[in-house]
Design a protein around this motif. Structure first.
Motif: not given
Length: 169
Positions: A101, A69, A104-105
């Motif tokens: 986002p 990710q 942050q995830e």
């Protein structure tokens, strides 16, 4: 650490270094200032996510999925910086906004993974201590029982032995 993880970390560090270098160049227009601030915010978020993943890995967590990710976020950030350098601040701002986002995830997931790894490590430590103590007690008890058995056998053999008197005449 596996070779793929090392390569991913090195690639991410290179992307982060280049992003820091290219973010230092600022344009005079308001539109590019907005894109620049969004790129800086995205870069900061990716840096925080990277540090969180690194901390989780140091704690012993499996960070393979998080690294994938993180690489994805780094790729999008690199595309945003390329768009910005090529004179398309609107696309750069949109891409930078899409990185936030994700970063942050990743940060939250890495912090959770770190906590889980720390708790798991602590539980493993105490389980090891408990099993060591139990093993030592069982070994000591077994050693005592074997010694007692040999002692009884030795005494029995001594008492069963017949003493012979030898006459020296």
């Amino acid at each position: 650490m596996g070779v793929n993880i090392k390569q991913s970390i090195v690639a991410l560090l290179i992307i982060l270094v280049f992003s820091v270098c290219f973010l230092s160049v600022q344009q005079a227009t308001a539109q590019t200032d907005q894109a620049t601030s969004k790129l800086q915010a995205a870069n900061t978020a990716v840096n925080q996510a990277f540090n969180a993943v690194l901390d989780a890995e140091k704690a012993g967590a499996n960070v393979t999925g998080l690294l994938a990710q993180l690489n994805n976020a780094g790729d999008i950030l690199a595309q945003a910086e390329n768009s910005y350098r090529s004179g398309d601040p609107n696309t750069a701002a949109t891409q930078a906004d899409s990185v936030l986002p994700i970063a942050q995830e990743i940060t939250v997931a890495a912090q959770n993974a770190k906590q889980t790894a720390l708790v798991s490590g602590q539980n493993s430590f105490w389980t090891t201590i408990a099993l060591t103590v139990i093993g030592a007690v069982v070994f000591g008890l077994a050693l005592f029982l074997v010694w007692r058995w040999f002692k009884r056998r030795y005494i029995k053999n001594l008492s069963d032995a017949k003493l012979e008197l030898v006459n020296n005449d």
